[in-house]
Structures are given as structure tokens and as C-alpha cells.
Write a protein that holds these residues in place. Structure first.
Motif, PDB file in Angstrom:
ATOM      1  N   LEU A 232       0.727  -1.417   0.094  1.00  0.00           N
ATOM      2  CA  LEU A 232       0.317  -0.054  -0.221  1.00  0.00           C
ATOM      3  C   LEU A 232       0.578   1.065  -0.069  1.00  0.00           C
ATOM      4  N   CYS A 233       0.646   1.949  -1.162  1.00  0.00           N
ATOM      5  CA  CYS A 233       1.467   3.522  -0.605  1.00  0.00           C
ATOM      6  C   CYS A 233       0.858   3.716   0.447  1.00  0.00           C
ATOM      7  N   LEU A 234       2.471   4.744   0.521  1.00  0.00           N
ATOM      8  CA  LEU A 234       2.261   6.154   1.744  1.00  0.00           C
ATOM      9  C   LEU A 234       2.380   7.436   0.773  1.00  0.00           C
ATOM     10  N   TYR A 235       1.468   8.450   1.227  1.00  0.00           N
ATOM     11  CA  TYR A 235       0.996   9.731   0.153  1.00  0.00           C
ATOM     12  C   TYR A 235       2.594  10.560   0.883  1.00  0.00           C
ATOM     13  N   GLY A 236       3.460  10.999   0.213  1.00  0.00           N
ATOM     14  CA  GLY A 236       4.530  11.817   0.661  1.00  0.00           C
ATOM     15  C   GLY A 236       5.615  11.283  -0.064  1.00  0.00           C
ATOM     16  N   SER A 237       5.858   9.846   0.392  1.00  0.00           N
ATOM     17  CA  SER A 237       6.856   8.622  -0.518  1.00  0.00           C
ATOM     18  C   SER A 237       6.237   8.555  -1.699  1.00  0.00           C
ATOM     19  N   ASP A 238       5.773   7.146  -1.882  1.00  0.00           N
ATOM     20  CA  ASP A 238       5.135   6.619  -3.176  1.00  0.00           C
ATOM     21  C   ASP A 238       4.341   7.063  -3.961  1.00  0.00           C
ATOM     22  N   ILE A 239       4.113   7.993  -3.609  1.00  0.00           N
ATOM     23  CA  ILE A 239       3.212   8.354  -4.770  1.00  0.00           C
ATOM     24  C   ILE A 239       3.319  10.427  -3.267  1.00  0.00           C
ATOM     25  N   ASP A 240       2.483  11.233  -5.074  1.00  0.00           N
ATOM     26  CA  ASP A 240       2.537  12.751  -4.828  1.00  0.00           C
ATOM     27  C   ASP A 240       2.638  13.375  -5.997  1.00  0.00           C
ATOM     28  N   GLU A 241       2.204  15.039  -5.822  1.00  0.00           N
ATOM     29  CA  GLU A 241       2.236  15.476  -7.453  1.00  0.00           C
ATOM     30  C   GLU A 241       3.018  15.365  -7.913  1.00  0.00           C
ATOM     31  N   THR A 242       4.047  14.251  -8.173  1.00  0.00           N
ATOM     32  CA  THR A 242       4.669  14.437  -9.685  1.00  0.00           C
ATOM     33  C   THR A 242       4.842  12.768  -9.959  1.00  0.00           C
ATOM     34  N   THR A 243       3.598  11.976  -9.179  1.00  0.00           N
ATOM     35  CA  THR A 243       3.287  10.524  -9.508  1.00  0.00           C
ATOM     36  C   THR A 243       1.842  10.480 -10.398  1.00  0.00           C
ATOM     37  N   THR A 244       1.889   9.552 -11.284  1.00  0.00           N
ATOM     38  CA  THR A 244       0.081   9.570 -11.675  1.00  0.00           C
ATOM     39  C   THR A 244      -0.400   8.415 -11.447  1.00  0.00           C
ATOM     40  N   PRO A 245      -1.690   8.545 -11.564  1.00  0.00           N
ATOM     41  CA  PRO A 245      -2.485   6.963 -10.992  1.00  0.00           C
ATOM     42  C   PRO A 245      -1.368   5.590 -12.060  1.00  0.00           C
ATOM     43  N   ALA A 246      -1.853   6.046 -13.220  1.00  0.00           N
ATOM     44  CA  ALA A 246      -1.504   4.681 -13.936  1.00  0.00           C
ATOM     45  C   ALA A 246       0.079   4.553 -13.476  1.00  0.00           C
ATOM     46  N   ALA A 310      26.643   3.928 -14.868  1.00  0.00           N
ATOM     47  CA  ALA A 310      27.182   5.516 -14.820  1.00  0.00           C
ATOM     48  C   ALA A 310      25.477   6.039 -14.387  1.00  0.00           C
ATOM     49  N   GLU A 311      23.845   5.900 -14.631  1.00  0.00           N
ATOM     50  CA  GLU A 311      22.696   6.997 -14.546  1.00  0.00           C
ATOM     51  C   GLU A 311      21.786   6.014 -13.491  1.00  0.00           C
ATOM     52  N   PRO A 312      21.809   6.350 -13.317  1.00  0.00           N
ATOM     53  CA  PRO A 312      20.366   5.457 -12.545  1.00  0.00           C
ATOM     54  C   PRO A 312      19.251   5.650 -13.170  1.00  0.00           C
ATOM     55  N   ILE A 313      18.699   4.369 -13.086  1.00  0.00           N
ATOM     56  CA  ILE A 313      17.351   4.250 -14.081  1.00  0.00           C
ATOM     57  C   ILE A 313      15.553   4.239 -12.767  1.00  0.00           C
ATOM     58  N   GLY A 314      16.108   4.906 -11.677  1.00  0.00           N
ATOM     59  CA  GLY A 314      15.042   4.816 -11.261  1.00  0.00           C
ATOM     60  C   GLY A 314      15.541   4.577  -9.469  1.00  0.00           C
ATOM     61  N   SER A 315      14.372   4.802  -8.165  1.00  0.00           N
ATOM     62  CA  SER A 315      14.829   4.397  -7.268  1.00  0.00           C
ATOM     63  C   SER A 315      13.411   4.278  -5.969  1.00  0.00           C
ATOM     64  N   ILE A 316      13.760   3.485  -4.776  1.00  0.00           N
ATOM     65  CA  ILE A 316      13.098   3.146  -4.074  1.00  0.00           C
ATOM     66  C   ILE A 316      12.351   4.959  -3.220  1.00  0.00           C
ATOM     67  N   THR A 317      11.008   4.266  -3.254  1.00  0.00           N
ATOM     68  CA  THR A 317      10.596   4.945  -2.128  1.00  0.00           C
ATOM     69  C   THR A 317      10.126   4.969  -1.138  1.00  0.00           C
ATOM     70  N   SER A 318       9.562   3.239  -0.437  1.00  0.00           N
ATOM     71  CA  SER A 318      10.443   2.923   1.116  1.00  0.00           C
ATOM     72  C   SER A 318      10.263   1.634   0.743  1.00  0.00           C
ATOM     73  N   GLY A 319      10.516   1.386   2.139  1.00  0.00           N
ATOM     74  CA  GLY A 319      11.839   0.390   2.695  1.00  0.00           C
ATOM     75  C   GLY A 319      12.273   0.147   3.921  1.00  0.00           C
ATOM     76  N   ALA A 320      11.741  -0.819   4.147  1.00  0.00           N
ATOM     77  CA  ALA A 320      12.086  -2.156   5.809  1.00  0.00           C
ATOM     78  C   ALA A 320      12.192  -3.359   5.799  1.00  0.00           C
ATOM     79  N   PHE A 321      12.521  -3.526   7.199  1.00  0.00           N
ATOM     80  CA  PHE A 321      12.313  -5.157   7.000  1.00  0.00           C
ATOM     81  C   PHE A 321      10.951  -5.309   6.834  1.00  0.00           C
ATOM     82  N   GLY A 322      10.576  -6.640   7.003  1.00  0.00           N
ATOM     83  CA  GLY A 322       9.079  -7.142   6.290  1.00  0.00           C
ATOM     84  C   GLY A 322       9.057  -9.152   7.926  1.00  0.00           C
ATOM     85  N   PRO A 323       8.566  -8.396   9.043  1.00  0.00           N
ATOM     86  CA  PRO A 323       8.553  -9.018   9.662  1.00  0.00           C
ATOM     87  C   PRO A 323       7.791 -11.026   9.703  1.00  0.00           C
TER      88      PRO A 323
END
Length: 370
Positions: A232-246, A310-323
Motif C-alpha cells: 500500500l502506498c504512503l503519500y509523500g513517499s510512494d505517491i505525490d504530485e509528480t506521480t500519476t495513477p498509472a 553510470a546513470e540511475p534508472i529509478g529509485s526506492i520510495t519505501s523500504g523496511a524489513f518485513g517481519p
């Protein structure tokens, strides 16, 4: 930072040994005495009680309120039946996500639950665009969530009617002497309920639930790892004004009637871009990511196509250990051509390129009562 607001359950949190932290302008419990790992696992096994009173509760009243709200969201509000709730998104003229929210049809009005960090933005957006409706922020009610496989049995001890509710049903029910607005929903992937209760009765209800040995208080730390396992997305991390629904893989939330060719196609901010992306696809996609080893790859980690890229192709928006899954987990954005599960990528962790694979979401299966 101004003075932090406190929920009506603040004293109860302290009584249960909460560690309090600032969150979206509120003093909130990040964990209790048992710690994040045990809180997470207890919610998956029995039932956890979360204080989410920091979120904004709003009532919309007026003629044709559903049709008016549809001008701000890409989902079917007109077709939402009384006693039902739906996940939705406010979109921007550019097609980005202003916020995500829940919309419930209470019969003679609509009830919205908004993210705490976007409260002011959302309320201004509603007032500016729904001038013909009454927009009332509810300030005299707390909001708690009871989540986990034992949640139904626990709440049914206070009112057996909850057993008849299915996922995304809403109802007004008496609980511990209080008239509560109850939805069968949540943010953990587990079956459960979100309960709006008058401030004056909230401590009594919380104590009645916590008196049940199957229930433990749960903080923001476990709430985050639970929602991440559930994809599930967290607003401000995985979604924001720069991300679209698709791009965010939230196209499932846009019903056929609002899609291309639908009876009420478009008519919301950013519709041209959003509908085109639903049809033609996007250049990037939100995906699950499974790092090798035991160390999580956290938000901000840059992703590369190979060890020497040399160039990143993407980035991580949320990460943790899953108990629950006993391994690290992340979500992030990658090019659409690299979004297939099993695709091998590399994350830059403190200058080292470590392997990570695109993974199916959710990491842990949902257990909603359909």
C-alpha cells in the motif's frame, strides 16, 4: 515547527509505554513497550489497535454532492451505494496525485478521510472547487483502527452487527456506549475496522478494546511495515504530485465508467494524461523490490540496471524489513520495460551496488472479508 497537537488518546498512549514522535504536526506513538517487530506480528496474528485521529474527517453535504466531487477525483462516486466506501485520489491538472483518500456514502452526505500531512491542502482544494456544497471538517471525533484476524470477534463482543459487514461497508453502530461511524477497512492488508468515535467517548472505547487480551496497542512503526508488506502506498513517499495513477499502479481504483469510453469518461483534473496512460501505458511504474540478503534498501536508494551503470534508472520510495515475510522489502519506480517480476537490478547502498529483484505486490497476501 509549531507546538505539536495531541490526540484525545495521548494519555492512554503514555500509560501503555508509548514512545512519542512528531508526525504531520502531531505527537504520535511510534511504538509501545513490546516494540515494532512484536506489534507487527501481533497484528497479523490477533488484533492491533491504532490511533489514527491525526487524519482529517470531512463531511460533504448538498445537492448532487457525488457529481460535484467527481469533478475532483477519477473514481465513480455517483455509483457508490449508501453504506459503501471507496478508495479515491485527488488529481492535479498535470495528472499528478494531490492526495489519496477514502470516500463513504452515508446516505444523506459523503464522508471523507484525508491524510494528516495534506489536511490543509485538501481542505483548501475542496473549498475552492465545491463552493456549492457544505464542506465541514469534523473536529470533535477521534479515529481508531482495529486490525487483524481477530478484529471481527473482538468488535462483535461490543456489537454483533459488525459480523454482517464486508470489506468497504460503512455503518453507524453503538460501541461501548458511543455512536460510532464504522467502516470495514484499514491500512494493513488485514481484515479490520476503522472507527470514528466522539472525543468524549474515545478513551472509553479504546480501553474496552484493549481490555480484550487479543488486542494490543500498535504504533506508527508497525503501521508502516504492515502497509508496506501489503503493498500500500504512503503519500509523500510512494505517491505525490509528480506521480500519476498509472505510474503508481493505481489504475485498479479507476472504475470503467470514468475510463475511456465510459459513460462519465474524464471530467477530472489531469484527465487527458491520466486516461491516455491507462490506455497506452507509462514510461515508469511502481513495483515491489526484494533486496538480496537481510539488509533493507530504504527510501532514496538509487537503482541501476547493472553493477557498473553510470546513470540511475529509478529509485526506492519505501523500504523496511518485513517481519511477516522475514526478509527486507521495498517499493520504488523503474522503467516500464524493467517492471517484470524477477528483473535483476542493483541498489546503491553507501557506495556499494547490491542486487535487488523486482517482486510481485503485495509481499504479504490481503485478508479482507469480501
Amino acid at each position: 515547527m509549531g507546538e505539536l497537537q495531541r490526540t484525545v488518546l495521548y494519555d492512554l498512549h503514555k500509560e501503555y509505554g508509548a514512545k512519542m514522535v512528531p508526525f504531520a504536526g502531531w505527537d504520535m506513538p511510534v511504538q509501545f513497550a513490546s516494540g515494532v517487530m512484536k506489534e507487527h506480528l501481533h497484528t497479523r496474528a490477533e488484533a492491533g489497535l491504532f490511533d489514527v485521529s491525526h487524519m482529517a474527517q470531512v463531511i460533504l453535504r448538498g445537492d448532487d454532492a457525488a457529481r460535484a466531487l467527481e469533478a475532483l477525483v477519477p473514481v465513480d462516486v455517483i455509483g457508490l451505494k449508501p453504506g459503501r466506501q471507496r478508495y479515491a485520489m485527488f488529481t492535479t491538472p498535470e495528472g499528478g496525485l494531490l492526495d489519496d483518500l477514502m470516500i463513504a456514502n452515508k446516505g444523506d452526505h459523503l464522508f471523507l478521510v484525508l491524510n494528516a500531512a495534506r489536511r490543509d491542502v485538501d481542505l483548501a482544494h475542496l473549498h475552492a472547487n465545491l463552493s456549492g456544497l457544505e464542506v465541514e471538517e469534523i473536529t470533535g471525533r477521534a479515529l481508531v483502527a482495529l486490525q487483524g484476524p481477530k478484529a471481527e470477534a473482538v468488535l462483535a463482543a461490543l456489537n454483533p452487527a459488525v459480523r454482517d459487514m464486508r470489506f468497504m461497508d460503512v455503518a453507524d453502530l453503538e460501541l461501548a456506549g458511543a455512536t460510532c461511524w464504522v467502516s470495514r477497512s484499514g491500512y494493513t492488508g488485514e481484515d479490520g475496522f476503522e472507527i470514528s468515535v466522539p472525543n468524549t467517548m474515545a478513551p472509553r472505547l479504546a480501553r474496552a478494546l484493549l481490555d480484550d487480551p487479543r488486542v494490543q496497542p500498535i504504533g506508527l512503526g508497525a503501521r508502516d511495515s504492515l502497509r508496506l508488506e501489503a503493498g500500500l502506498c504512503l503519500y509523500g513517499s510512494d505517491i505525490d504530485e509528480t506521480t500519476t495513477p498509472a505510474e503508481a499502479d493505481l489504475g485498479w481504483a479507476i472504475q470503467k465508467v470514468r475510463r475511456p469510453g465510459g459513460a462519465r469518461e474524464g471530467g477530472f483534473p489531469g484527465a487527458d494524461r491520466i486516461l491516455a496512460e491507462l490506455t497506452d501505458g507509462t514510461e515508469r511504474r511502481r513495483v515491489g523490490l526484494a533486496p538480496d540478503g537481510r539488509a533493507p534498501m530504504r527510501a532514496g536508494t538509487q537503482l541501476f540496471a547493472d553493477e557498473d551503470g553510470a546513470e540511475p534508472i529509478g529509485s526506492i520510495t519505501s523500504g523496511a524489513f518485513g517481519p511477516s515475510i522475514e526478509r527486507p522489502m521495498s517499493m520504488g519506480y523503474v522503467p516500464a520495460g524493467m517492471a517484470k517480476p524477477g528483473t535483476r537490478l542493483f541498489g546503491d547502498v553507501r557506495g556499494k551496488r547490491l542486487p535487488v529483484s523486482v517482486a510481485e505486490l503485495p509481499f504479504h497476501p490481503h485478508t479482507y472479508k469480501r
